[in-house]
Design a protein around this motif. Structure first.
Motif, short mmCIF file in Angstrom:
data_model
loop_
_atom_site.label_atom_id
_atom_site.label_comp_id
_atom_site.label_asym_id
_atom_site.label_seq_id
_atom_site.Cartn_x
_atom_site.Cartn_y
_atom_site.Cartn_z
N UNK A 245 0.87 -1.17 0.00
CA UNK A 245 0.00 0.00 0.00
C UNK A 245 0.91 1.22 0.00
N UNK A 246 0.60 2.17 -0.86
CA UNK A 246 1.43 3.36 -1.00
C UNK A 246 0.64 4.62 -0.67
N UNK A 247 1.33 5.58 -0.10
CA UNK A 247 0.79 6.92 0.13
C UNK A 247 1.82 7.90 -0.41
N UNK A 248 1.42 8.66 -1.41
CA UNK A 248 2.31 9.62 -2.07
C UNK A 248 3.62 8.96 -2.50
N UNK A 249 3.51 7.75 -3.05
CA UNK A 249 4.66 7.04 -3.58
C UNK A 249 5.51 6.32 -2.54
N UNK A 250 5.13 6.41 -1.27
CA UNK A 250 5.90 5.76 -0.21
C UNK A 250 5.13 4.56 0.32
N UNK A 251 5.86 3.48 0.57
CA UNK A 251 5.26 2.26 1.10
C UNK A 251 4.83 2.48 2.54
N UNK A 252 3.57 2.14 2.85
CA UNK A 252 3.04 2.33 4.20
C UNK A 252 2.41 1.05 4.72
N UNK A 253 2.27 1.00 6.04
CA UNK A 253 1.59 -0.09 6.73
C UNK A 253 0.35 0.52 7.38
N UNK A 254 -0.83 -0.03 7.07
CA UNK A 254 -2.06 0.46 7.69
C UNK A 254 -2.14 -0.08 9.11
N UNK A 255 -2.17 0.83 10.08
CA UNK A 255 -2.22 0.46 11.50
C UNK A 255 -3.64 0.49 12.04
N UNK A 256 -4.50 1.30 11.43
CA UNK A 256 -5.88 1.42 11.89
C UNK A 256 -6.68 2.28 10.93
N UNK A 257 -8.00 2.23 11.07
CA UNK A 257 -8.90 2.99 10.21
C UNK A 257 -9.90 3.77 11.06
N UNK A 258 -10.25 4.95 10.59
CA UNK A 258 -11.21 5.81 11.29
C UNK A 258 -12.40 6.07 10.38
N UNK A 259 -13.50 5.34 10.55
CA UNK A 259 -14.65 5.51 9.66
C UNK A 259 -15.33 6.88 9.78
N UNK A 260 -15.19 7.54 10.91
CA UNK A 260 -15.86 8.83 11.09
C UNK A 260 -15.35 9.90 10.13
N UNK A 261 -14.04 9.88 9.86
CA UNK A 261 -13.50 10.90 8.94
C UNK A 261 -12.80 10.27 7.73
N UNK A 262 -13.01 8.95 7.52
CA UNK A 262 -12.48 8.24 6.36
C UNK A 262 -10.96 8.38 6.23
N UNK A 263 -10.27 8.19 7.36
CA UNK A 263 -8.82 8.29 7.36
C UNK A 263 -8.21 6.97 7.84
N UNK A 264 -6.91 6.84 7.56
CA UNK A 264 -6.16 5.67 8.00
C UNK A 264 -4.97 6.14 8.82
N UNK A 265 -4.68 5.40 9.88
CA UNK A 265 -3.46 5.61 10.64
C UNK A 265 -2.43 4.70 9.99
N UNK A 266 -1.34 5.29 9.49
CA UNK A 266 -0.34 4.51 8.78
C UNK A 266 1.05 4.78 9.32
#
Length: 62
Positions: free
Chosen positions: A18-39
């Motif tokens: 999984x990439x964010x702005x071209x950088x490899x990331x690990x998804x640590x958690x998800x926040x459905x209230x604001x549609x964000x991911x802790x990475x």
């Protein structure tokens, strides 16, 4: 990436690229209230909160 796919990746026993702005990331958690991911940006040890729709799925590793 949509939120449901991010949730599938987070809950999977497989490992996915999984990439964010071209950088490899690990998804640590998800926040459905604001549609964000802790990475964690791998290789940089940076933890941050990002919009799920800015995550890009690469391949998978088995």
């Amino acid at each position: 990436m949509d939120f449901q796919r991010a949730q599938e990746i987070l809950n999977s026993s497989d490992t996915y690229e999984v990439f964010y702005q071209g950088k490899l990331v690990w998804i640590k958690g998800l926040n459905p209230d604001d549609n964000t991911a802790d990475v964690e940006i791998l290789g940089e040890k940076i933890h941050t909160k990002v919009p799920v729709n800015e995550l890009v799925e690469g391949g998978s590793f088995y």
